[in-house]
Design an enzyme around this catalytic site. Structure first.
Site, short mmCIF file in Angstrom:
data_model
loop_
_atom_site.label_atom_id
_atom_site.label_comp_id
_atom_site.label_asym_id
_atom_site.label_seq_id
_atom_site.Cartn_x
_atom_site.Cartn_y
_atom_site.Cartn_z
N GLY A 19 0.77 -1.23 0.00
CA GLY A 19 0.00 0.00 0.00
C GLY A 19 0.80 1.28 0.00
O GLY A 19 0.25 2.36 0.19
N VAL A 22 5.27 4.47 -4.41
CA VAL A 22 6.70 4.38 -4.68
C VAL A 22 7.06 5.22 -5.90
O VAL A 22 6.49 5.05 -6.98
CB VAL A 22 7.14 2.92 -4.91
CG1 VAL A 22 8.65 2.85 -5.12
CG2 VAL A 22 6.72 2.04 -3.74
N GLY A 127 18.77 -12.36 -1.65
CA GLY A 127 18.74 -12.42 -3.11
C GLY A 127 17.52 -11.72 -3.66
O GLY A 127 16.67 -11.18 -2.94
N LYS A 180 26.14 -7.10 7.58
CA LYS A 180 25.73 -7.73 6.31
C LYS A 180 26.95 -8.20 5.53
O LYS A 180 26.95 -9.27 4.90
CB LYS A 180 24.90 -6.75 5.48
CG LYS A 180 24.58 -7.24 4.06
CD LYS A 180 23.94 -8.62 4.06
CE LYS A 180 23.37 -9.00 2.70
NZ LYS A 180 24.29 -8.97 1.58
N GLU A 187 28.56 -16.76 4.54
CA GLU A 187 27.89 -17.41 3.40
C GLU A 187 28.89 -18.09 2.48
O GLU A 187 28.70 -19.24 2.06
CB GLU A 187 27.08 -16.35 2.65
CG GLU A 187 26.55 -16.75 1.29
CD GLU A 187 26.07 -15.53 0.51
OE1 GLU A 187 26.34 -15.46 -0.70
OE2 GLU A 187 25.41 -14.65 1.12
N ARG A 300 37.36 -19.44 -4.46
CA ARG A 300 36.56 -18.71 -5.46
C ARG A 300 37.47 -18.04 -6.49
O ARG A 300 37.22 -18.10 -7.70
CB ARG A 300 35.71 -17.64 -4.79
CG ARG A 300 34.50 -18.15 -4.04
CD ARG A 300 33.98 -17.14 -3.03
NE ARG A 300 33.56 -15.87 -3.60
CZ ARG A 300 32.30 -15.54 -3.86
NH1 ARG A 300 31.34 -16.40 -3.60
NH2 ARG A 300 31.99 -14.36 -4.35
N HIS A 473 63.13 -10.06 17.71
CA HIS A 473 61.73 -9.73 17.92
C HIS A 473 61.22 -10.07 19.32
O HIS A 473 60.05 -9.83 19.60
CB HIS A 473 60.86 -10.44 16.86
CG HIS A 473 60.99 -9.82 15.51
ND1 HIS A 473 60.51 -8.56 15.22
CD2 HIS A 473 61.56 -10.27 14.36
CE1 HIS A 473 60.75 -8.28 13.95
NE2 HIS A 473 61.40 -9.30 13.41
#
Length: 511
Positions: A19, A22, A127, A180, A187, A300, A473
């Site tokens: 409703g 836009v 998605g 996110k 993911e 990937r 070190h």
């Protein structure tokens, strides 16, 4: 709605369905026309309109205005903000729903501070299907602005299996986009582990649909109950070329689509996906060990450069191809059960590593992250939705109002119970993987991760000694008090005293 691609277009129709009027803005007029056509077809008559001028767009909105960004990451958002600002007023709200880098979000929030524009960085997950049906929403920034738009977001957001909206205020600044971003890193770790399990089952001689049936069983109960990535793996395994097209008379069975997909993930290279890169960069810069996430990203990248893999395959005389796994009968059932537990262990490792990145960033940026709301937004509508992990592993920690330092799931007895239960299966699978040259980088890295982060006698003692040998070190000694924190050691040993070599530093060289 500024940006009318698949995500922006889906959300525009989602708002119109509920409703809301836009107003659309996009350089591609045909994209806006397509959304308006779909809105009219769905019966949302007159609720969606298009504008090619920012002034007219802003004049079309009630005040305070709400402008939703669905834009590519990078400087596109800066250019749009620059064009909009002269037509906006104090208390107008920008809800940036793109996959934007959190630093860009915070820079824009600062830029909006003086004119009084309230800028919310809101990660959106699930998605393009979820954008239309109701996404998981992860907002951070101006809390007063979010309080005004939250009723709308709660209405359109995804709902968990109890009917509760998967949206909530995450924290100040760029916290929403940051969480996110890490969601996407988790993911990628999960997807790597699942695809490796799929590849192993293929080398067992299992058919595509048979593997899909295994994933369907995994999704029904146990540690993978209600896991989105497992469920879609089951679904896509049965899809055939003609499934989405109208059936014609005399049509025959079509080829399984998954059987024709090439082994090439390119989104990091093409620039479509920045979050995987950023989440790994953040883990490294914040000094968080994230073995599974790091290796999944490298996997990937290696897959993307298929041409280089072909050349290396030729140079190495056919490379090191996986061997067939001949496992039958009860042994096959036991092996697949081990594979299920091993894959779960890697997915759990991805969650642990991702949450550690978030908590370390929260401490560094002082965002005041609401961890209970992270649990809330990950319960539905997002890619890493996993009912068992959410309820059994995350809830006891994230709903306890923890301080950032207490979020580490490695300190949770409940989480570590599952790690211990799945570890023997993970070790057996990795052993078989190594023996038969299967491709399983995330599974292998997860095994090493659990060994290292729970280990109290690492070979890095020798590493530290060599660093002190050539670089002075410093090191700590066994049995000393106060050695728990990552601080410089208190000792140095002159393993080989520094001195000039005769004839080397005293002579004059002619050049």
């Amino acid at each position: 709605m500024i940006g009318c691609g698949s995500m922006g277009g889906g959300m525009a129709l989602l708002f119109a369905e509920d409703g809301v009027n836009v107003s659309l803005s996009d350089p591609a007029e045909e994209a806006m026309d397509g959304i308006i056509k779909n809105a009219e077809k769905a019966g949302y008559h007159g609720r969606v309109g298009k504008f090619t001028d920012y002034k007219e767009l802003c004049n079309s909105l009630s005040k305070p205005r709400l402008l939703v960004f669905s834009l590519p990451h990078g400087n596109v958002g800066d250019k749009v903000l620059e064009g909009l600002t002269p037509h906006l007023e104090r208390n107008d709200i920008i809800l940036d729903c793109g996959n934007e880098h959190f630093a860009n979000t915070e820079r824009r929030q600062e830029k909006c501070r003086e004119p009084g524009i309230r800028y919310i960085g809101c990660g959106v997950s699930g998605g393009y299907q979820a954008a239309r049906a109701g996404p998981s929403m992860c907002p951070g920034g101006d809390e007063s602005a979010l309080n005004e738009v939250l009723p709308l977001l709660e209405h359109v957001a995804a709902k968990d299996y109890e009917g509760k909206p998967c949206v909530g205020f995450i924290g100040k600044g760029g916290a929403g986009h940051y969480v996110k971003m890490v969601h996407n890193g988790i993911e990628h770790g999960m997807m790597s582990a699942i695809c490796e399990a799929w590849g192993i089952m293929r080398k067992m001689g299992m058919g595509y649909e048979e593997i899909g049936n295994v994933f369907a069983r995994w999704n029904e109960s146990g540690e993978f109950k209600g896991t989105f990535l497992i469920s879609i793996g089951a679904d896509l395994s049965h899809k055939r070329e003609g499934d989405s097209a109208p059936k014609t008379s005399g049509s025959k069975e079509h080829t399984l689509v998954v059987s024709e997909v090439l082994d090439k993930v390119v989104q990091d290279i093409t620039g479509e996906e920045g979050t995987g890169i950023w989440s790994n960069t953040e883990a490294i810069e914040l000094h968080v060990p994230a073995f599974t996430l790091n290796v999944a990203h490298a996997f990937r990248l290696a897959s993307a450069y298929r041409g280089e893999r072909l050349r290396a395959n030729k140079a190495s005389d056919n490379g090191f191809p996986p061997q067939e796994l001949k496992i039958e009968g009860k042994d096959k059932e036991a092996f697949i059960e081990d594979l299920r537990k091993a894959t779960y262990a890697a997915c759990l490792a991805s969650y642990i590593q991702g949450m550690n990145v978030i908590s370390r960033a929260d401490q560094a940026h002082e965002w005041g992250i609401n961890y209970g709301n992270i649990w809330k937004i990950w319960r539905g509508g997002c890619i890493i939705k996993a009912d068992y992990i959410s309820d059994e592993i995350l809830a006891p920690v994230l709903l306890s109002n923890p301080k950032p330092a207490d979020v580490n799931l490695l300190f949770s007895e409940r989480a570590m119970k599952d790690v211990r239960n799945s570890y023997p299966a993970l070790r057996r699978i990795v052993g078989k993987v190594v023996e038969t040259d299967q491709v399983a980088p995330a599974l292998t890295a997860s095994l090493e991760y659990f060994k290292v982060v729970t280990g109290t006698d690492l070979p890095t003692a020798f590493y530290e000694a060599e660093l002190d040998y050539f670089g002075s070190h410093m090191f700590d000694k066994k049995g000393e008090e106060g050695t728990e924190e990552p601080t410089e050691g208190r000792h140095h040993f002159e393993w080989r005293p520094a001195k000039s070599q005769k004839g080397e530093y005293g002579k004059v060289w002619k050049v």
